[in-house]
Motif scaffolding. Structure first.
Motif, mmCIF file in Angstrom:
data_model
loop_
_atom_site.group_PDB
_atom_site.id
_atom_site.type_symbol
_atom_site.label_atom_id
_atom_site.label_comp_id
_atom_site.label_asym_id
_atom_site.label_seq_id
_atom_site.Cartn_x
_atom_site.Cartn_y
_atom_site.Cartn_z
ATOM 1 N N ASP A 56 0.943 -1.159 -0.109
ATOM 2 C CA ASP A 56 -0.002 0.022 0.004
ATOM 3 C C ASP A 56 0.849 1.267 -0.044
ATOM 4 O O ASP A 56 0.779 2.302 0.708
ATOM 5 C CB ASP A 56 -1.127 -0.036 1.283
ATOM 6 C CG ASP A 56 -2.136 -0.919 0.720
ATOM 7 O OD1 ASP A 56 -2.145 -1.648 -0.111
ATOM 8 O OD2 ASP A 56 -3.009 -1.139 1.738
ATOM 9 N N ASN A 86 -3.113 -4.147 -1.372
ATOM 10 C CA ASN A 86 -4.244 -4.349 -2.167
ATOM 11 C C ASN A 86 -4.462 -2.883 -2.757
ATOM 12 O O ASN A 86 -5.224 -2.808 -3.861
ATOM 13 C CB ASN A 86 -5.415 -4.557 -1.278
ATOM 14 C CG ASN A 86 -5.517 -3.803 0.203
ATOM 15 O OD1 ASN A 86 -4.580 -3.988 0.847
ATOM 16 N ND2 ASN A 86 -6.598 -3.110 0.128
ATOM 17 N N HIS A 87 -3.967 -1.781 -2.235
ATOM 18 C CA HIS A 87 -4.117 -0.510 -3.028
ATOM 19 C C HIS A 87 -3.150 -0.379 -4.164
ATOM 20 O O HIS A 87 -3.177 0.670 -4.772
ATOM 21 C CB HIS A 87 -4.019 0.636 -1.886
ATOM 22 C CG HIS A 87 -5.140 0.631 -1.080
ATOM 23 N ND1 HIS A 87 -5.979 1.619 -1.382
ATOM 24 C CD2 HIS A 87 -5.647 -0.032 0.094
ATOM 25 C CE1 HIS A 87 -6.787 1.515 -0.358
ATOM 26 N NE2 HIS A 87 -6.627 0.587 0.346
ATOM 27 N N VAL A 124 -9.842 -6.755 -2.203
ATOM 28 C CA VAL A 124 -9.403 -5.904 -0.636
ATOM 29 C C VAL A 124 -8.707 -6.774 0.121
ATOM 30 O O VAL A 124 -7.569 -6.718 0.566
ATOM 31 C CB VAL A 124 -10.459 -5.181 0.068
ATOM 32 C CG1 VAL A 124 -9.958 -4.431 1.120
ATOM 33 C CG2 VAL A 124 -11.102 -4.020 -0.762
ATOM 34 N N GLN A 167 -10.580 -9.221 6.068
ATOM 35 C CA GLN A 167 -9.690 -9.181 5.119
ATOM 36 C C GLN A 167 -8.422 -9.888 5.235
ATOM 37 O O GLN A 167 -7.610 -9.704 4.512
ATOM 38 C CB GLN A 167 -9.340 -7.579 4.819
ATOM 39 C CG GLN A 167 -10.645 -6.571 4.617
ATOM 40 C CD GLN A 167 -10.259 -5.130 4.652
ATOM 41 O OE1 GLN A 167 -9.173 -4.786 4.846
ATOM 42 N NE2 GLN A 167 -11.565 -4.451 4.743
#
Ligand SMILES: [Fe+2]
Length: 264
Positions: A56, A86-87, A124, A167
């Motif tokens: 991230d 995930n970003h 996510v 998550q």
């Protein structure tokens, strides 16, 4: 012959840098807090061997964000390694963070450091795809004589926040079986949860770490931010196989998160 030495790593995680320097998330300029964390590290007397950046890096996986990241991190003049969250966009990272390629296995004296990619595009939460699990199992076998630590973005355990615990790595059980069958994994270090936790797991320990921007409130059922300042984790790998770790927190007087924000 030189004396065996202690290797110090520093984990930086969840910078969420935007496409321009002024990008704010939850009221925080993530580029500024990332720079403040780097400045804190640069001012330390004990220079780390490497910065481990556990995903991230970017808020939206855009090339401009990785350029800002790479531009800033080179000023501390410390080698660094990274893995995706995930970003992030792994493909974009590989072409824009070119000063440091993605390394899945590093050596520090007798120690071995494994990076696993738990990020799956469009998702996510975390998953370790078959190739990652296979790589882990093979490497733990081939490096069985060495003390090992593992870095990955998503934790395989719950941290006490219901919304974040959904998550965690979806196939954590397979991950756990592989680690439990090896006797030399000293610790697993994760990001994603923007808070410091420690859990016994698979005969080893899992540590999560504060973000370089805003933090999530501990033990919260729903999305909630805390007022804690940015931070990072230090990890000392001693030549006798002993590991020490702890968290450093910045003291930013005007650090104010926007508690009205419901997402990031
Ligand atoms: Fe994340």
């Amino acid at each position: 012959m030189s004396q065996p030495q202690t290797h110090r790593l520093i984990q930086l995680t969840d910078a969420h840098i935007g496409e321009d320097r002024h990008h704010r998330l939850a009221g925080i300029c993530t580029y500024d807090t990332f720079r403040q964390v780097l400045a804190d590290i640069a001012a330390r007397r004990d220079v780390p061997d490497m910065l481990m950046v556990t995903g991230d890096i970017a808020a939206l996986g855009k090339q401009e964000a990785y350029k800002l990241f790479a531009e800033q991190i080179r000023f501390v003049d410390i080698p660094y390694a990274w893995l995706p969250g995930n970003h992030d966009d792994f493909d974009v990272m590989q072409t824009s963070v070119t000063s440091a390629p993605y390394w899945s296995l590093l050596e520090f004296g007798d120690w071995r450091v494994i990076s696993l990619n738990s990020a799956v595009s469009g998702q996510v939460g975390g998953t370790l795809i078959e190739a990652e699990l296979e790589f882990l199992a093979t490497t733990l076998r081939s490096e069985s004589g060495h003390p090992i630590i593992i870095f990955t973005h998503h934790p395989p355990v719950s941290v006490g926040c219901k919304w974040l615990d959904k998550q965690k790595i979806s196939n954590a059980h397979e991950f756990e079986t592989i680690v439990a069958s090896a006797s030399n994994v000293r610790a697993v270090f994760c990001g994603h949860v923007h808070q410091e936790t420690e859990t016994r797991w698979a005969g080893s320990r899992i540590y999560t770490s504060p973000s370089t921007c805003f933090q999530f409130a501990a033990n919260s059922a729903d999305f909630a931010l805390s007022n804690d300042c940015p931070g990072y984790r230090w990890i000392d790998l001693h030549p006798d196989g002993y590991l020490e770790t702890g968290v450093c927190r910045l003291d930013i007087a005007d650090f104010a998160v926007d508690h009205q924000v419901q997402n990031y």
